[in-house]
Design a protein around this motif. Structure first.
Motif, PDB file in Angstrom:
ATOM      1  N   ASP A  40      -4.715   7.434  -1.062  1.00  0.00           N
ATOM      2  CA  ASP A  40      -6.009   7.387  -0.379  1.00  0.00           C
ATOM      3  C   ASP A  40      -6.823   6.180  -0.828  1.00  0.00           C
ATOM      4  O   ASP A  40      -7.473   5.504  -0.013  1.00  0.00           O
ATOM      5  CB  ASP A  40      -6.800   8.673  -0.654  1.00  0.00           C
ATOM      6  CG  ASP A  40      -6.175   9.893   0.012  1.00  0.00           C
ATOM      7  OD1 ASP A  40      -5.362   9.703   0.937  1.00  0.00           O
ATOM      8  OD2 ASP A  40      -6.495  11.024  -0.396  1.00  0.00           O
ATOM      9  N   CYS A  41      -6.797   5.904  -2.122  1.00  0.00           N
ATOM     10  CA  CYS A  41      -7.546   4.768  -2.661  1.00  0.00           C
ATOM     11  C   CYS A  41      -7.003   3.455  -2.119  1.00  0.00           C
ATOM     12  O   CYS A  41      -7.762   2.573  -1.699  1.00  0.00           O
ATOM     13  CB  CYS A  41      -7.484   4.784  -4.189  1.00  0.00           C
ATOM     14  SG  CYS A  41      -8.459   3.486  -4.966  1.00  0.00           S
ATOM     15  N   ASN A  62      -5.362   3.006   0.618  1.00  0.00           N
ATOM     16  CA  ASN A  62      -5.672   2.903   2.049  1.00  0.00           C
ATOM     17  C   ASN A  62      -7.029   2.241   2.251  1.00  0.00           C
ATOM     18  O   ASN A  62      -7.201   1.386   3.131  1.00  0.00           O
ATOM     19  CB  ASN A  62      -5.663   4.291   2.689  1.00  0.00           C
ATOM     20  CG  ASN A  62      -4.264   4.852   2.854  1.00  0.00           C
ATOM     21  OD1 ASN A  62      -3.281   4.113   2.812  1.00  0.00           O
ATOM     22  ND2 ASN A  62      -4.160   6.160   3.019  1.00  0.00           N
ATOM     23  N   MET A  63      -8.010   2.638   1.432  1.00  0.00           N
ATOM     24  CA  MET A  63      -9.325   2.006   1.511  1.00  0.00           C
ATOM     25  C   MET A  63      -9.264   0.544   1.091  1.00  0.00           C
ATOM     26  O   MET A  63      -9.889  -0.326   1.707  1.00  0.00           O
ATOM     27  CB  MET A  63     -10.321   2.781   0.644  1.00  0.00           C
ATOM     28  CG  MET A  63     -10.666   4.159   1.175  1.00  0.00           C
ATOM     29  SD  MET A  63     -11.997   4.958   0.236  1.00  0.00           S
ATOM     30  CE  MET A  63     -11.158   5.265  -1.315  1.00  0.00           C
ATOM     31  N   ARG A  94       0.827  -1.207   0.000  1.00  0.00           N
ATOM     32  CA  ARG A  94       0.000   0.000   0.000  1.00  0.00           C
ATOM     33  C   ARG A  94       0.866   1.264   0.000  1.00  0.00           C
ATOM     34  O   ARG A  94       0.566   2.240  -0.700  1.00  0.00           O
ATOM     35  CB  ARG A  94      -0.898  -0.032   1.239  1.00  0.00           C
ATOM     36  CG  ARG A  94      -1.461   1.299   1.642  1.00  0.00           C
ATOM     37  CD  ARG A  94      -2.241   1.232   2.930  1.00  0.00           C
ATOM     38  NE  ARG A  94      -1.416   0.998   4.110  1.00  0.00           N
ATOM     39  CZ  ARG A  94      -1.839   1.169   5.353  1.00  0.00           C
ATOM     40  NH1 ARG A  94      -3.079   1.564   5.575  1.00  0.00           N
ATOM     41  NH2 ARG A  94      -1.047   0.932   6.373  1.00  0.00           N
ATOM     42  N   GLU A 142     -11.342  -0.805  -5.652  1.00  0.00           N
ATOM     43  CA  GLU A 142     -11.903   0.465  -5.216  1.00  0.00           C
ATOM     44  C   GLU A 142     -11.970   1.422  -6.405  1.00  0.00           C
ATOM     45  O   GLU A 142     -11.573   1.085  -7.515  1.00  0.00           O
ATOM     46  CB  GLU A 142     -11.017   1.072  -4.108  1.00  0.00           C
ATOM     47  CG  GLU A 142     -10.918   0.208  -2.859  1.00  0.00           C
ATOM     48  CD  GLU A 142     -12.241   0.032  -2.136  1.00  0.00           C
ATOM     49  OE1 GLU A 142     -13.137   0.885  -2.309  1.00  0.00           O
ATOM     50  OE2 GLU A 142     -12.387  -0.942  -1.406  1.00  0.00           O
ATOM     51  N   ASN A 187      -7.750  -1.507   3.904  1.00  0.00           N
ATOM     52  CA  ASN A 187      -8.691  -1.726   5.005  1.00  0.00           C
ATOM     53  C   ASN A 187      -9.688  -2.836   4.682  1.00  0.00           C
ATOM     54  O   ASN A 187     -10.158  -3.551   5.578  1.00  0.00           O
ATOM     55  CB  ASN A 187      -9.441  -0.430   5.326  1.00  0.00           C
ATOM     56  CG  ASN A 187      -8.548   0.595   5.983  1.00  0.00           C
ATOM     57  OD1 ASN A 187      -7.559   0.245   6.637  1.00  0.00           O
ATOM     58  ND2 ASN A 187      -8.861   1.875   5.798  1.00  0.00           N
ATOM     59  N   ASN A 188     -10.032  -2.985   3.408  1.00  0.00           N
ATOM     60  CA  ASN A 188     -10.945  -4.053   3.010  1.00  0.00           C
ATOM     61  C   ASN A 188     -10.248  -5.399   2.893  1.00  0.00           C
ATOM     62  O   ASN A 188     -10.752  -6.416   3.356  1.00  0.00           O
ATOM     63  CB  ASN A 188     -11.614  -3.701   1.674  1.00  0.00           C
ATOM     64  CG  ASN A 188     -12.672  -2.633   1.828  1.00  0.00           C
ATOM     65  OD1 ASN A 188     -13.270  -2.485   2.886  1.00  0.00           O
ATOM     66  ND2 ASN A 188     -12.907  -1.881   0.769  1.00  0.00           N
TER      67      ASN A 188
END
Length: 495
Positions: A88-89, A91-92, A47, A110, A95-96
């Protein structure tokens, strides 16, 4: 930027389970909790490293300290973005996807990025990126990380403002860039496209499809592009539009048509594509340019289509099935190289499934029997369609035309099979071709390869990567691969 909600619905359509925790495999590791931390740490490094690379792409391998397990991971952001947006993308996505641990496989898709890990390699030759150089500043000290977080929070509004400014500036310059320098799809102004197509006048129309027309457009920087207009009133137009933009804006291959941009501001949905001056393949097979292609040109077109499909099926990090391979969807550039177009019906396919069941979509005559009859979709559906198109190129006949110069009337595929079984291949060859002896032998070989692609059951068809190898092979080793009458595919005759 377009919403990824339709992107997710496409994945659901091919049977991949989606939860709020990401897309997870169904097998879990038996390793200890320390291994879970190892997996999460590896994904976190992916990431962090990906947004710092020049192309926003990372492929990496890491082995657990026990030496028993090796983990493979890839991540990618769309190219028309910034490092901040990419971070930012991801990071999401992280998290998933971390919720998939301890499963041995997981992926997250994402808006604008993709992340995946697995316990098995993704590619035969798994190339990797050295991510250590991108992690040094992160590993330097915990104090540095804390300061970065505090500064990041304090500067968030400034970052957003700068990001928006760059995006607006990039958009204003989109039409001033040379088309060869475009690296990803951009959002065009509807008014600019309207002007470039003469207000979508009939004299600019170069093609028509099921959902609208295709126009030749000359932008104010003198670049020539093709504009595909999709009428919003059609129920599937928005799905096809989103699908084609998402699928093609980041795929680069010389045998796939590039999506240069889009516009969704006006009353229609508009796709901006690279312009193909020679139009579609069917124009050379039975249109106004019929008979003008030499055998060498025809073979290169067959070979190019195969390479494009092999890239979609086996070389891209997500398997893509086109579902509508036909001569009308093969465009020819100025060098007579083919480019596969029209990805509105394309679908993703899970690598761990032999096929999925879905509603039929495509063009009858080019469609594999297991898909047309039972809705069984796999990459071998494209293989079948490729075989039919290759026979059209060899014969100069439409797949649903019956032979008109013989007393025994058959559709093209059935005629080709019967000619092969009687060792009379050349009866199928386009009469416009004046072949020498060596070319005749080459045509026979390519015809046999095409027939292997149309075999049933589906399991005995080659993959498109195998087709590329066969086409590259100087020897004709495919005769033993072609089925006998027991694998013959019968087509319904006209009354």
């Amino acid at each position: 930027m377009l919403s990824f909600s339709l992107f997710r619905s496409v994945i659901e359509d091919v049977g991949i389970g989606i939860t709020s925790a990401g897309i997870c495999g169904n097998q879990s590791t038996s390793e200890s909790s320390t291994f879970n931390k190892f997996m999460e740490g590896f994904l976190s490094d992916i990431r962090v490293a990906t947004p710092k690379t020049s192309d926003f792409y990372v492929s990496s391998i890491r082995t657990h300290s026990t030496g028993n397990v090796t983990l493979y991971a890839i991540a990618q952001c769309i190219e028309n973005t910034t490092q901040t947006i990419c971070q930012d993308c991801l990071n999401m996505a992280y998290n998933n996807i971390k919720d998939c641990v301890p499963n041995t496989e997981g992926r997250a898709i994402e808006m604008g990025c993709f992340m995946r890990y697995s316990g098995t390699p993704f590619f035969k030759d798994n190339q990797t990126t050295n991510i250590r150089q991108f992690l040094k500043e992160v590993d330097s000290s915990k104090v540095g990380i804390l300061v970065a977080v505090i500064v990041g929070v304090g500067m968030i509004f400034l970052i957003i403002s700068i990001s928006l400014w760059f995006r607006l500036r990039k958009r204003s310059k989109a039409h001033k860039e040379d088309s060869s320098d475009l690296q990803a799809a951009v959002n065009f102004s509807y008014k600019d496209i309207q002007l470039a197509t003469g207000n979508f006048s009939e004299e600019h129309i170069i093609g028509k499809g099921g959902f609208g027309e295709v126009y030749k457009a000359i932008l104010h920087d003198k670049n020539v592009v093709a504009v595909k207009k999709l009428l919003v009133r059609h129920g599937r137009a928005r799905v096809e539009f989103d699908n084609e933009v998402k699928l093609m804006s980041n795929i680069r291959h010389r045998n796939l048509v590039r999506v240069l941009g889009w516009s969704s501001e006006g009353p229609e949905l508009l796709l901006v594509l690279e312009y193909m001056p020679n139009g579609s393949l069917d124009r050379f097979l039975w249109g106004e340019a019929r008979g003008s292609l030499t055998w060498k040109q025809r073979f290169e077109i067959i070979f190019g289509i195969a390479r494009g499909l092999a890239h979609l099926h086996h070389e891209f990090h997500i398997k893509i099935i086109h579902r509508d391979i036909k001569s009308a969807n093969i465009l020819i550039d100025e060098y007579f190289q083919p480019k596969i177009a029209d990805f509105g019906l394309a679908r993703f396919h899970s690598e761990d499934e032999s096929h999925v069941s879905t509603k039929f979509a495509g063009t009858l005559g080019y469609t594999a029997p297991e898909y047309a009859t039972h809705g069984h979709l796999s990459e071998k559906v494209d293989t079948y369609s490729f075989g039919v198109v290759a026979l059209e190129i060899i014969s100069g006949r439409r797949c649903n035309d019956m032979n008109s110069h013989r007393s025994d009337m058959y559709y093209l595929l059935e005629d080709a099979w019967r000619s092969y079984e009687n060792n009379m291949h050349l009866k199928v060859v386009d009469e416009n071709l004046d072949l020498n002896e060596s070319e005749q032998e080459h045509v026979k070989k390519i015809m046999e390869i095409a027939l292997t692609c149309t075999q049933s059951p589906v399991g005995i068809r080659p993959t498109m990567s195998e087709v590329v190898l066969m086409l590259s092979n100087e020897r004709s080793l495919v005769r033993r691969m072609v089925g006998n009458k027991s694998t013959f595919i019968t087509l319904d005759k006209k009354d």
